[in-house]
Design a protein around this motif. Structure first.
Motif, PDB file in Angstrom:
ATOM      1  N   GLY A 167       2.438 -50.434  42.603  1.00 13.98           N
ATOM      2  CA  GLY A 167       3.267 -49.683  43.540  1.00 13.98           C
ATOM      3  C   GLY A 167       3.569 -48.276  43.077  1.00 13.98           C
ATOM      4  N   ASN A 168       2.530 -47.470  42.976  1.00 13.65           N
ATOM      5  CA  ASN A 168       2.642 -46.078  42.579  1.00 13.65           C
ATOM      6  C   ASN A 168       1.883 -45.242  43.619  1.00 13.65           C
ATOM      7  OD1 ASN A 168       1.169 -43.669  41.254  1.00 13.65           O
ATOM      8  ND2 ASN A 168       2.808 -44.088  39.794  1.00 13.65           N
ATOM      9  N   PRO A 169       2.514 -44.256  44.221  1.00 14.35           N
ATOM     10  CA  PRO A 169       1.869 -43.520  45.319  1.00 14.35           C
ATOM     11  C   PRO A 169       0.506 -42.954  44.970  1.00 14.35           C
ATOM     12  CG  PRO A 169       4.199 -42.998  45.264  1.00 14.35           C
ATOM     13  CD  PRO A 169       3.928 -43.826  44.040  1.00 14.35           C
ATOM     14  N   LYS A 170       0.345 -42.363  43.778  1.00 16.20           N
ATOM     15  CA  LYS A 170      -0.949 -41.784  43.414  1.00 16.20           C
ATOM     16  C   LYS A 170      -2.016 -42.870  43.289  1.00 16.20           C
ATOM     17  CE  LYS A 170       0.512 -37.490  41.216  1.00 16.20           C
ATOM     18  NZ  LYS A 170       0.435 -36.631  40.016  1.00 16.20           N
ATOM     19  N   LEU A 171      -1.636 -44.008  42.700  1.00 16.61           N
ATOM     20  CA  LEU A 171      -2.592 -45.106  42.554  1.00 16.61           C
ATOM     21  C   LEU A 171      -2.948 -45.703  43.911  1.00 16.61           C
ATOM     22  CD1 LEU A 171      -1.176 -46.932  39.385  1.00 16.61           C
ATOM     23  CD2 LEU A 171      -3.086 -45.300  39.525  1.00 16.61           C
ATOM     24  N   ILE A 172      -1.962 -45.769  44.801  1.00 16.41           N
ATOM     25  CA  ILE A 172      -2.221 -46.280  46.151  1.00 16.41           C
ATOM     26  C   ILE A 172      -3.225 -45.367  46.859  1.00 16.41           C
ATOM     27  CG2 ILE A 172      -1.209 -46.695  48.442  1.00 16.41           C
ATOM     28  CD1 ILE A 172       1.407 -47.493  46.907  1.00 16.41           C
ATOM     29  N   ALA A 173      -3.000 -44.070  46.748  1.00 16.34           N
ATOM     30  CA  ALA A 173      -3.919 -43.107  47.376  1.00 16.34           C
ATOM     31  C   ALA A 173      -5.322 -43.251  46.802  1.00 16.34           C
ATOM     32  CB  ALA A 173      -3.402 -41.683  47.173  1.00 16.34           C
ATOM     33  N   GLU A 174      -5.422 -43.414  45.493  1.00 16.00           N
ATOM     34  CA  GLU A 174      -6.737 -43.585  44.860  1.00 16.00           C
ATOM     35  C   GLU A 174      -7.422 -44.855  45.358  1.00 16.00           C
ATOM     36  OE1 GLU A 174      -6.021 -43.497  40.677  1.00 16.00           O
ATOM     37  OE2 GLU A 174      -5.480 -41.358  40.650  1.00 16.00           O
ATOM     38  N   LYS A 175      -6.641 -45.921  45.531  1.00 16.09           N
ATOM     39  CA  LYS A 175      -7.218 -47.187  46.021  1.00 16.09           C
ATOM     40  C   LYS A 175      -7.723 -47.035  47.450  1.00 16.09           C
ATOM     41  CE  LYS A 175      -7.469 -50.524  44.208  1.00 16.09           C
ATOM     42  NZ  LYS A 175      -8.611 -51.177  43.487  1.00 16.09           N
ATOM     43  N   VAL A 176      -6.982 -46.337  48.283  1.00 20.90           N
ATOM     44  CA  VAL A 176      -7.403 -46.096  49.666  1.00 20.90           C
ATOM     45  C   VAL A 176      -8.732 -45.337  49.691  1.00 20.90           C
ATOM     46  CG1 VAL A 176      -6.854 -44.817  51.770  1.00 20.90           C
ATOM     47  CG2 VAL A 176      -5.098 -46.231  50.684  1.00 20.90           C
ATOM     48  N   ILE A 177      -8.836 -44.308  48.903  1.00 25.29           N
ATOM     49  CA  ILE A 177     -10.087 -43.521  48.850  1.00 25.29           C
ATOM     50  C   ILE A 177     -11.237 -44.380  48.324  1.00 25.29           C
ATOM     51  CG2 ILE A 177     -11.222 -41.582  47.698  1.00 25.29           C
ATOM     52  CD1 ILE A 177      -8.462 -40.158  47.783  1.00 25.29           C
ATOM     53  N   GLU A 178     -10.954 -45.182  47.310  1.00 26.94           N
ATOM     54  CA  GLU A 178     -11.985 -46.072  46.756  1.00 26.94           C
ATOM     55  C   GLU A 178     -12.504 -47.037  47.820  1.00 26.94           C
ATOM     56  OE1 GLU A 178     -11.988 -49.979  43.849  1.00 26.94           O
ATOM     57  OE2 GLU A 178     -10.603 -48.346  43.361  1.00 26.94           O
ATOM     58  N   LEU A 179     -11.590 -47.653  48.569  1.00 26.31           N
ATOM     59  CA  LEU A 179     -12.017 -48.609  49.603  1.00 26.31           C
ATOM     60  C   LEU A 179     -12.735 -47.911  50.755  1.00 26.31           C
ATOM     61  CD1 LEU A 179      -8.970 -51.071  49.811  1.00 26.31           C
ATOM     62  CD2 LEU A 179     -11.138 -51.404  48.630  1.00 26.31           C
ATOM     63  N   ALA A 180     -12.294 -46.707  51.085  1.00 28.34           N
ATOM     64  CA  ALA A 180     -12.969 -45.947  52.148  1.00 28.34           C
ATOM     65  C   ALA A 180     -14.419 -45.674  51.766  1.00 28.34           C
ATOM     66  CB  ALA A 180     -12.224 -44.646  52.408  1.00 28.34           C
ATOM     67  N   HIS A 181     -14.667 -45.370  50.499  1.00 23.28           N
ATOM     68  CA  HIS A 181     -16.043 -45.166  50.033  1.00 23.28           C
ATOM     69  C   HIS A 181     -16.814 -46.486  50.013  1.00 23.28           C
ATOM     70  CE1 HIS A 181     -14.750 -41.259  47.805  1.00 23.28           C
ATOM     71  NE2 HIS A 181     -15.113 -41.014  49.045  1.00 23.28           N
ATOM     72  N   LEU A 182     -16.138 -47.556  49.576  1.00 27.51           N
ATOM     73  CA  LEU A 182     -16.791 -48.870  49.508  1.00 27.51           C
ATOM     74  C   LEU A 182     -17.240 -49.354  50.885  1.00 27.51           C
ATOM     75  CD1 LEU A 182     -14.866 -51.220  47.009  1.00 27.51           C
ATOM     76  CD2 LEU A 182     -17.304 -50.641  46.998  1.00 27.51           C
ATOM     77  N   LYS A 183     -16.455 -49.018  51.915  1.00 26.70           N
ATOM     78  CA  LYS A 183     -16.786 -49.474  53.269  1.00 26.70           C
ATOM     79  C   LYS A 183     -18.145 -48.978  53.741  1.00 26.70           C
ATOM     80  CE  LYS A 183     -13.818 -50.167  56.559  1.00 26.70           C
ATOM     81  NZ  LYS A 183     -12.811 -49.969  57.624  1.00 26.70           N
ATOM     82  N   GLN A 184     -18.665 -47.957  53.092  1.00 27.61           N
ATOM     83  CA  GLN A 184     -19.993 -47.442  53.473  1.00 27.61           C
ATOM     84  C   GLN A 184     -21.113 -48.369  53.017  1.00 27.61           C
ATOM     85  OE1 GLN A 184     -20.320 -43.365  52.093  1.00 27.61           O
ATOM     86  NE2 GLN A 184     -18.187 -42.937  52.630  1.00 27.61           N
ATOM     87  N   THR A 185     -20.817 -49.213  52.014  1.00 27.75           N
ATOM     88  CA  THR A 185     -21.857 -50.092  51.465  1.00 27.75           C
ATOM     89  C   THR A 185     -21.478 -51.573  51.479  1.00 27.75           C
ATOM     90  OG1 THR A 185     -20.990 -49.702  49.231  1.00 27.75           O
ATOM     91  CG2 THR A 185     -22.796 -48.290  49.976  1.00 27.75           C
ATOM     92  N   VAL A 186     -20.192 -51.884  51.591  1.00 27.76           N
ATOM     93  CA  VAL A 186     -19.727 -53.277  51.549  1.00 27.76           C
ATOM     94  C   VAL A 186     -19.307 -53.719  52.946  1.00 27.76           C
ATOM     95  CG1 VAL A 186     -17.974 -54.852  50.626  1.00 27.76           C
ATOM     96  CG2 VAL A 186     -18.967 -53.076  49.148  1.00 27.76           C
ATOM     97  N   ASP A 187     -19.770 -54.899  53.349  1.00 30.81           N
ATOM     98  CA  ASP A 187     -19.406 -55.452  54.656  1.00 30.81           C
ATOM     99  C   ASP A 187     -18.102 -56.254  54.494  1.00 30.81           C
ATOM    100  OD1 ASP A 187     -19.168 -56.587  57.134  1.00 30.81           O
ATOM    101  OD2 ASP A 187     -21.223 -57.341  57.232  1.00 30.81           O
ATOM    102  N   PHE A 188     -16.980 -55.546  54.579  1.00 30.56           N
ATOM    103  CA  PHE A 188     -15.684 -56.202  54.433  1.00 30.56           C
ATOM    104  C   PHE A 188     -15.509 -57.314  55.463  1.00 30.56           C
ATOM    105  CE2 PHE A 188     -14.861 -52.355  52.066  1.00 30.56           C
ATOM    106  CZ  PHE A 188     -13.934 -52.730  51.108  1.00 30.56           C
ATOM    107  N   ALA A 189     -15.947 -57.067  56.681  1.00 34.27           N
ATOM    108  CA  ALA A 189     -15.760 -58.039  57.759  1.00 34.27           C
ATOM    109  C   ALA A 189     -16.429 -59.364  57.436  1.00 34.27           C
ATOM    110  CB  ALA A 189     -16.294 -57.477  59.070  1.00 34.27           C
ATOM    111  N   GLN A 190     -17.594 -59.318  56.816  1.00 35.74           N
ATOM    112  CA  GLN A 190     -18.299 -60.556  56.468  1.00 35.74           C
ATOM    113  C   GLN A 190     -17.496 -61.372  55.463  1.00 35.74           C
ATOM    114  OE1 GLN A 190     -22.293 -60.031  54.997  1.00 35.74           O
ATOM    115  NE2 GLN A 190     -22.356 -62.080  54.099  1.00 35.74           N
ATOM    116  N   TYR A 191     -16.984 -60.718  54.440  1.00 38.42           N
ATOM    117  CA  TYR A 191     -16.172 -61.429  53.438  1.00 38.42           C
ATOM    118  C   TYR A 191     -14.891 -61.990  54.061  1.00 38.42           C
ATOM    119  CZ  TYR A 191     -19.101 -59.702  49.605  1.00 38.42           C
ATOM    120  OH  TYR A 191     -20.146 -59.455  48.744  1.00 38.42           O
ATOM    121  N   ILE A 192     -14.288 -61.206  54.958  1.00 31.44           N
ATOM    122  CA  ILE A 192     -13.060 -61.662  55.613  1.00 31.44           C
ATOM    123  C   ILE A 192     -13.350 -62.872  56.494  1.00 31.44           C
ATOM    124  CG2 ILE A 192     -11.273 -61.038  57.281  1.00 31.44           C
ATOM    125  CD1 ILE A 192     -11.471 -58.148  56.144  1.00 31.44           C
ATOM    126  N   ARG A 193     -14.462 -62.852  57.219  1.00 28.87           N
ATOM    127  CA  ARG A 193     -14.822 -64.000  58.059  1.00 28.87           C
ATOM    128  C   ARG A 193     -14.999 -65.264  57.218  1.00 28.87           C
ATOM    129  NH1 ARG A 193     -17.788 -60.096  61.060  1.00 28.87           N
ATOM    130  NH2 ARG A 193     -19.661 -60.457  59.827  1.00 28.87           N
TER     131      ARG A 193
END
Length: 376
Positions: free
Chosen positions: A325-351
């Motif tokens: 729960g640190n704002p800078k770390l949260i922002a970094e995680k959001v950017i990391e996941l946004a980049h990951l979404k270009q190569t990882v099919d999150f929807a498939q894992y969620i299903r």
């Protein structure tokens, strides 16, 4: 098997009522189940929202629950207990999420005949916003039951703190499925009058706004993110929203945040999750959250803080991310996941995860737990 299920049900609104209604619909396919609910859930002076009840405009499953329990009228504790005794159920299931309800439920449970098996379905053993009497009241309720069904390690451990020999079944929170299919993003944006956000990466904070849910962390994290990230806050604030407005303004974020400070009825939920890139649960404290399971229904990844049981149902880099729960770390995680979404099919894992966490499985495992207890 005859079961009485005492909980918040229609005409009460909110996550507890929705969850209980979905479990009731599964139970009635398999056993004889009688739903009972409140005449008065909270006195108005203790309820911080606008209304406790489903409005005429909202679509809701009208569970046929008899309204018999008044949370602040001890006479109704006795009358409800006697009503249940007259039904002579083999099993009495009660729902527990606040110590406020312990006196009523404990009286009802202790007045049942011995052969009625008393099962507690527990969301929170210790409230997020603690008071000096919580431990006493929770211990009273815990010691009034025979066994427990929980949805996180946190709640399991809390119950074991009060009762070391407690019989506990732990199951993951099922995925909410009553909201229908995800919409085309452009259509959902139009429904929300937010067509101008078509090029933005939208982060969603959804549900009741309370201090422990960490909206302050999320607003600070937004200030650390690039300008193409945008925040939608959708949910009724329990208390004043003014401090968040001041925070948003002082950080210069007024043009990057849209607020829907209101209860979101079921038929409008789809719009919010259909426009979101990620659902944000940057809580300061938690047990578990049904919001994760709404996001998973719409196959939206979540960002959660590792408090309570929030992280238990999140696969890092597959169904979302876990971050301190640190704002800078949260922002970094959001950017990391946004980049990951270009190569990882999150929807498939969620299903794949959703297939394991449906209401039928939750109910069948709960019934088997009850049958095993009765066989002892």
């Amino acid at each position: 098997m005859k079961i009485v299920f005492l909980s918040a049900f229609y005409p009460f609104r909110g996550g507890i009522s929705q969850f209980s209604g979905l479990i009731f619909r599964e139970l009635e396919k398999k056993v004889s189940v009688i739903p009972l609910t409140f005449k008065r859930q909270y006195p108005n002076f203790l309820f911080p929202g606008k209304t406790q009840l489903v409005t005429t405009e909202e679509k809701a499953d009208k569970i046929p629950a008899e309204q018999c329990l008044d949370s602040i009228n001890p006479i109704s504790y006795i009358s409800t207990a006697l009503k249940i005794r007259k039904i002579t159920p083999e099993v009495l299931i009660t729902r527990y999420w606040m110590s406020f309800f312990s006196p009523a439920l404990s009286v009802i449970l202790r007045l049942q005949i011995k052969r009625t098996l008393k099962i507690a379905l527990v969301d929170n053993a210790i409230p997020h916003e603690k008071r000096f009497f919580d431990s006493f009241l929770t211990r009273l309720y815990v010691n009034s039951n025979d066994a427990f069904i929980v949805m996180s390690d946190q709640v399991k451990n809390d119950i074991l703190y009060f009762r070391k020999d407690a019989k506990i079944l732990q199951l993951p929170h099922p995925v909410y499925n009553q909201f229908g299919a995800r919409l085309e993003r452009k259509d959902a944006l139009k429904n929300l009058n937010l067509e101008h956000l078509n090029e933005k990466k939208i982060l969603l904070f959804f549900g009741l706004i309370r201090d422990y849910k960490g909206l302050d962390l999320l607003i600070n994290a937004l200030s650390e993110l690039p300008l193409d990230f945008y925040l939608i806050i959708a949910g009724e604030c329990y208390g004043s929203f003014e401090k968040y407005e001041i925070q948003i303004s002082s950080l210069g974020l007024s043009e990057r945040v849209t607020v829907f400070n209101q209860y979101i009825p079921d038929d409008e939920v789809t719009n919010f999750f259909s426009v979101a890139e990620m659902c944000m649960l940057t809580y300061h404290s938690a047990t578990q959250s049904g919001i994760t399971n709404i996001a998973y229904h719409f196959e939206i990844p979540v960002v959660v803080t590792p408090v309570g049981g929030l992280a238990e149902n999140v696969l890092e880099g597959k169904t979302g991310g876990i971050v301190k729960g640190n704002p800078k770390l949260i922002a970094e995680k959001v950017i990391e996941l946004a980049h990951l979404k270009q190569t990882v099919d999150f929807a498939q894992y969620i299903r794949e995860l959703n297939r394991q966490n449906d209401w039928t499985a939750f109910t069948e495992k709960s019934l088997q737990f009850i049958k095993d207890l009765k066989a002892v």
